[in-house]
Enzyme design. Sequence first.
Site, PDB file in Angstrom:
ATOM      1  N   HIS A  32       0.805  -1.236   0.000  1.00 41.64           N
ATOM      2  CA  HIS A  32       0.000   0.000   0.000  1.00 41.64           C
ATOM      3  C   HIS A  32       0.827   1.271   0.000  1.00 41.64           C
ATOM      4  O   HIS A  32       0.280   2.360  -0.129  1.00 41.64           O
ATOM      5  CB  HIS A  32      -0.957   0.012   1.199  1.00 41.64           C
ATOM      6  CG  HIS A  32      -0.269   0.280   2.490  1.00 41.64           C
ATOM      7  ND1 HIS A  32       0.505  -0.669   3.117  1.00 41.64           N
ATOM      8  CD2 HIS A  32      -0.208   1.398   3.262  1.00 41.64           C
ATOM      9  CE1 HIS A  32       0.996  -0.152   4.231  1.00 41.64           C
ATOM     10  NE2 HIS A  32       0.577   1.104   4.345  1.00 41.64           N
ATOM     11  N   LEU A  68       3.608   2.966  -5.583  1.00 42.70           N
ATOM     12  CA  LEU A  68       2.873   3.710  -6.621  1.00 42.70           C
ATOM     13  C   LEU A  68       1.463   3.140  -6.792  1.00 42.70           C
ATOM     14  O   LEU A  68       0.467   3.860  -6.714  1.00 42.70           O
ATOM     15  CB  LEU A  68       3.671   3.607  -7.936  1.00 42.70           C
ATOM     16  CG  LEU A  68       3.004   4.073  -9.222  1.00 42.70           C
ATOM     17  CD1 LEU A  68       2.862   5.586  -9.228  1.00 42.70           C
ATOM     18  CD2 LEU A  68       3.813   3.626 -10.445  1.00 42.70           C
ATOM     19  N   SER A 124       2.434  -7.184 -15.418  1.00 42.23           N
ATOM     20  CA  SER A 124       3.104  -6.121 -16.170  1.00 42.23           C
ATOM     21  C   SER A 124       3.098  -6.472 -17.655  1.00 42.23           C
ATOM     22  O   SER A 124       3.058  -7.659 -18.016  1.00 42.23           O
ATOM     23  CB  SER A 124       4.538  -6.039 -15.661  1.00 42.23           C
ATOM     24  OG  SER A 124       5.367  -5.423 -16.612  1.00 42.23           O
ATOM     25  N   SER A 125       3.213  -5.452 -18.500  1.00 38.36           N
ATOM     26  CA  SER A 125       3.208  -5.704 -19.945  1.00 38.36           C
ATOM     27  C   SER A 125       4.457  -6.455 -20.403  1.00 38.36           C
ATOM     28  O   SER A 125       4.479  -6.986 -21.515  1.00 38.36           O
ATOM     29  CB  SER A 125       3.089  -4.382 -20.709  1.00 38.36           C
ATOM     30  OG  SER A 125       4.123  -3.513 -20.335  1.00 38.36           O
ATOM     31  N   CYS A 126       5.483  -6.534 -19.564  1.00 40.90           N
ATOM     32  CA  CYS A 126       6.712  -7.230 -19.984  1.00 40.90           C
ATOM     33  C   CYS A 126       6.555  -8.757 -19.981  1.00 40.90           C
ATOM     34  O   CYS A 126       7.474  -9.467 -20.369  1.00 40.90           O
ATOM     35  CB  CYS A 126       7.899  -6.819 -19.139  1.00 40.90           C
ATOM     36  SG  CYS A 126       7.807  -7.433 -17.469  1.00 40.90           S
ATOM     37  N   TYR A 186      11.958 -10.783 -14.200  1.00 44.83           N
ATOM     38  CA  TYR A 186      10.727 -10.201 -13.646  1.00 44.83           C
ATOM     39  C   TYR A 186       9.515 -10.765 -14.385  1.00 44.83           C
ATOM     40  O   TYR A 186       8.506 -11.130 -13.773  1.00 44.83           O
ATOM     41  CB  TYR A 186      10.816  -8.678 -13.829  1.00 44.83           C
ATOM     42  CG  TYR A 186       9.622  -7.890 -13.372  1.00 44.83           C
ATOM     43  CD1 TYR A 186       9.327  -7.752 -12.019  1.00 44.83           C
ATOM     44  CD2 TYR A 186       8.809  -7.230 -14.299  1.00 44.83           C
ATOM     45  CE1 TYR A 186       8.246  -6.988 -11.603  1.00 44.83           C
ATOM     46  CE2 TYR A 186       7.731  -6.464 -13.886  1.00 44.83           C
ATOM     47  CZ  TYR A 186       7.456  -6.347 -12.544  1.00 44.83           C
ATOM     48  OH  TYR A 186       6.384  -5.586 -12.139  1.00 44.83           O
ATOM     49  N   LYS A 191       6.185 -12.814 -12.987  1.00 44.77           N
ATOM     50  CA  LYS A 191       4.808 -12.332 -13.194  1.00 44.77           C
ATOM     51  C   LYS A 191       3.973 -13.366 -13.971  1.00 44.77           C
ATOM     52  O   LYS A 191       2.786 -13.544 -13.676  1.00 44.77           O
ATOM     53  CB  LYS A 191       4.828 -10.987 -13.929  1.00 44.77           C
ATOM     54  CG  LYS A 191       5.353  -9.843 -13.065  1.00 44.77           C
ATOM     55  CD  LYS A 191       4.415  -9.584 -11.899  1.00 44.77           C
ATOM     56  CE  LYS A 191       4.825  -8.398 -11.051  1.00 44.77           C
ATOM     57  NZ  LYS A 191       3.940  -8.223  -9.883  1.00 44.77           N
ATOM     58  N   PRO A 216      -1.196  -4.344 -16.131  1.00 40.79           N
ATOM     59  CA  PRO A 216      -1.096  -2.933 -16.504  1.00 40.79           C
ATOM     60  C   PRO A 216       0.063  -2.659 -17.451  1.00 40.79           C
ATOM     61  O   PRO A 216       1.093  -3.334 -17.406  1.00 40.79           O
ATOM     62  CB  PRO A 216      -0.850  -2.217 -15.172  1.00 40.79           C
ATOM     63  CG  PRO A 216      -0.674  -3.250 -14.130  1.00 40.79           C
ATOM     64  CD  PRO A 216      -0.800  -4.606 -14.762  1.00 40.79           C
ATOM     65  N   THR A 217      -0.120  -1.638 -18.264  1.00 36.45           N
ATOM     66  CA  THR A 217       0.961  -1.130 -19.101  1.00 36.45           C
ATOM     67  C   THR A 217       1.902  -0.295 -18.227  1.00 36.45           C
ATOM     68  O   THR A 217       1.768  -0.297 -17.003  1.00 36.45           O
ATOM     69  CB  THR A 217       0.342  -0.322 -20.255  1.00 36.45           C
ATOM     70  OG1 THR A 217       1.340  -0.054 -21.205  1.00 36.45           O
ATOM     71  CG2 THR A 217      -0.281   0.986 -19.782  1.00 36.45           C
ATOM     72  N   HIS A 236      11.774   3.958 -13.461  1.00 37.62           N
ATOM     73  CA  HIS A 236      11.293   3.908 -14.846  1.00 37.62           C
ATOM     74  C   HIS A 236      11.583   5.242 -15.539  1.00 37.62           C
ATOM     75  O   HIS A 236      11.907   6.232 -14.890  1.00 37.62           O
ATOM     76  CB  HIS A 236       9.793   3.613 -14.865  1.00 37.62           C
ATOM     77  CG  HIS A 236       9.480   2.215 -14.448  1.00 37.62           C
ATOM     78  ND1 HIS A 236       8.969   1.907 -13.215  1.00 37.62           N
ATOM     79  CD2 HIS A 236       9.637   1.032 -15.092  1.00 37.62           C
ATOM     80  CE1 HIS A 236       8.815   0.594 -13.119  1.00 37.62           C
ATOM     81  NE2 HIS A 236       9.204   0.039 -14.244  1.00 37.62           N
ATOM     82  N   ARG A 257      15.486  14.387 -13.600  1.00 40.46           N
ATOM     83  CA  ARG A 257      16.673  14.914 -14.292  1.00 40.46           C
ATOM     84  C   ARG A 257      16.397  16.300 -14.871  1.00 40.46           C
ATOM     85  O   ARG A 257      17.227  17.201 -14.774  1.00 40.46           O
ATOM     86  CB  ARG A 257      17.116  13.935 -15.380  1.00 40.46           C
ATOM     87  CG  ARG A 257      18.635  13.815 -15.450  1.00 40.46           C
ATOM     88  CD  ARG A 257      19.066  12.698 -16.363  1.00 40.46           C
ATOM     89  NE  ARG A 257      18.809  11.403 -15.794  1.00 40.46           N
ATOM     90  CZ  ARG A 257      18.496  10.310 -16.506  1.00 40.46           C
ATOM     91  NH1 ARG A 257      18.408  10.372 -17.819  1.00 40.46           N
ATOM     92  NH2 ARG A 257      18.284   9.163 -15.910  1.00 40.46           N
TER      93      ARG A 257
HETATM   94  O1  GFB Z   1      10.819   2.868 -18.177  1.00 40.75           O
HETATM   95  P1  GFB Z   1      11.870   1.915 -18.624  1.00 40.75           P
HETATM   96  O2  GFB Z   1      13.004   1.694 -17.697  1.00 40.75           O
HETATM   97  O3  GFB Z   1      11.116   0.561 -18.882  1.00 40.75           O
HETATM   98  O4  GFB Z   1      12.501   2.391 -20.018  1.00 40.75           O
HETATM   99  P2  GFB Z   1      10.766  -0.491 -20.002  1.00 40.75           P
HETATM  100  C1  GFB Z   1      11.739   2.727 -21.128  1.00 40.75           C
HETATM  101  C2  GFB Z   1      12.601   3.296 -22.235  1.00 40.75           C
HETATM  102  O5  GFB Z   1      13.056   4.591 -21.807  1.00 40.75           O
HETATM  103  C3  GFB Z   1      13.853   2.512 -22.627  1.00 40.75           C
HETATM  104  C4  GFB Z   1      14.435   4.740 -22.097  1.00 40.75           C
HETATM  105  O6  GFB Z   1      13.980   2.551 -24.027  1.00 40.75           O
HETATM  106  C5  GFB Z   1      14.972   3.308 -21.968  1.00 40.75           C
HETATM  107  O7  GFB Z   1      16.212   3.179 -22.624  1.00 40.75           O
HETATM  108  N1  GFB Z   1      15.028   5.720 -21.162  1.00 40.75           N
HETATM  109  C6  GFB Z   1      15.537   6.921 -21.534  1.00 40.75           C
HETATM  110  C7  GFB Z   1      15.177   5.597 -19.838  1.00 40.75           C
HETATM  111  N2  GFB Z   1      16.051   7.555 -20.467  1.00 40.75           N
HETATM  112  C8  GFB Z   1      15.825   6.757 -19.397  1.00 40.75           C
HETATM  113  C9  GFB Z   1      16.120   6.899 -18.011  1.00 40.75           C
HETATM  114  O8  GFB Z   1      16.700   7.863 -17.543  1.00 40.75           O
HETATM  115  N3  GFB Z   1      15.700   5.886 -17.196  1.00 40.75           N
HETATM  116  C10 GFB Z   1      15.053   4.784 -17.673  1.00 40.75           C
HETATM  117  N4  GFB Z   1      14.654   3.840 -16.800  1.00 40.75           N
HETATM  118  N5  GFB Z   1      14.800   4.613 -18.997  1.00 40.75           N
HETATM  119  C11 GFB Z   1      10.452  -1.882 -17.841  1.00 40.75           C
HETATM  120  C12 GFB Z   1      10.799  -3.283 -17.441  1.00 40.75           C
HETATM  121  O9  GFB Z   1      10.808  -1.816 -19.176  1.00 40.75           O
HETATM  122  O10 GFB Z   1       9.074  -1.587 -17.789  1.00 40.75           O
HETATM  123  C13 GFB Z   1      10.029  -3.752 -16.277  1.00 40.75           C
HETATM  124  O11 GFB Z   1      12.187  -3.385 -17.279  1.00 40.75           O
HETATM  125  C14 GFB Z   1       8.552  -3.382 -16.336  1.00 40.75           C
HETATM  126  O12 GFB Z   1      10.159  -5.126 -16.185  1.00 40.75           O
HETATM  127  C15 GFB Z   1       8.359  -1.937 -16.675  1.00 40.75           C
HETATM  128  O13 GFB Z   1       7.860  -4.172 -17.258  1.00 40.75           O
HETATM  129  C16 GFB Z   1       6.909  -1.541 -16.838  1.00 40.75           C
HETATM  130  O14 GFB Z   1       9.388  -0.192 -20.493  1.00 40.75           O
HETATM  131  O15 GFB Z   1      11.805  -0.631 -21.062  1.00 40.75           O
END
Ligand code: GFB
Length: 323
Positions: A24, A27, A120-122, A149, A153, A176-177, A192, A200
């Site tokens: 709880h 997010l 998760s969508s992954c 992960y 799931k 969820p997406t 994420h 940033r």
């Molecule tokens: O949100 P994110 O980490 O999750 O990254 P995924 C999404 C995209 O954003 C990738 C780019 O193409 C990253 O390279 N990106 C650009 C960044 N700048 C950044 C940054 O500063 N931080 C991050 N984190 N990404 C996750 C899965 O995948 O999504 C999990 O690893 C889960 O398992 C989650 O499913 C919902 O969408 O790629």
Amino acid sequence: MGGPTHDSSDFLTDKSAKIFVAGHRGLVGSAIVRKLQSLGLTNLVLRSHSELDLTRQSDVDSFFAAEKPQYVILAAAKVGGIHANNTYPADFIAINLQIQTNVIDSSFRHGVKKLLFLGSSCIYPKLAPQPIPENALLTGPLEPTNEWYAIAKISGIKMCQAYRIQYNWDAISGMPTNLYGPNDNFHPENSHVLPALMRRFHEAKVNKAKEVVVWGTGSPLREFLHVDDLADAVVFLMDKYSGLEHLNVGSGKEVTIKELAELVKEAVGFEGELVWDTSKPDGTPRKLMDSSKLLGLGWVPKISLKDGLVDTYKWYVENVVKQ
Ligand code: GFB
């Protein structure tokens, strides 16, 4: 068995029923608590991580024996962005398998009436057809950066299905997406993309920096859903859905990471340049969910990405920056 049914669930009407929301403070869990409370469902059982470690089977079992909740919403998980998933594969598979196995099995054994598991969508193959229908599950190889992960799931979905098939127990799953909103994790590396960029850009604005580094090529497509829309879908599913199949929960709207970066930049008010670090992974090229099954039952997402970004940035400034 298996098709969507309009259940005679008293989830919304029995205000005295105990609801355990696992996770709880996160997010997702915090948004679900806000939603339940707004509906007058206030008999909530909540435990912080320090009060109850969900990876400890006997502690979880004792908790269920003592509290005997009627409903369980399982929003507790080890989560993170692409870098965290890629760096801590053992934590992502082990902690998630432990939490979900303990909570699902104890819920069943202690007479929980209905449980909702969130994935998760992954879970879908890296190169799944787009938009991704529920039946794309287990039809191809996973995205390597988050397969640990994803396997956890997928096991959660299958566990809910197995208990329904063997015991006719009402366990359902929602997928969820990519989510965002208040109480997100704004860690510079492990979060994420959306909260990472928000932080940033904010820090660059405050420090009057000229440029901000963004990971990857900017070309991957992602679908984003505000967590308050997800909470609305969770309540909708608890009330109306009792089927074997997991259901996708998405906004139906996708943007490239480059477009997202521009939108976050605008919401924050940073005026410098974007620099792309292509040594960082892009992850899966596209993952747009096909949410037509849930939409067909009557649920609709309400919060646009633009409005959601404004709301999330306000929350970030008031709750993270000012702390
Ligand atoms: O949100 P994110 O980490 O999750 O990254 P995924 C999404 C995209 O954003 C990738 C780019 O193409 C990253 O390279 N990106 C650009 C960044 N700048 C950044 C940054 O500063 N931080 C991050 N984190 N990404 C996750 C899965 O995948 O999504 C999990 O690893 C889960 O398992 C989650 O499913 C919902 O969408 O790629």
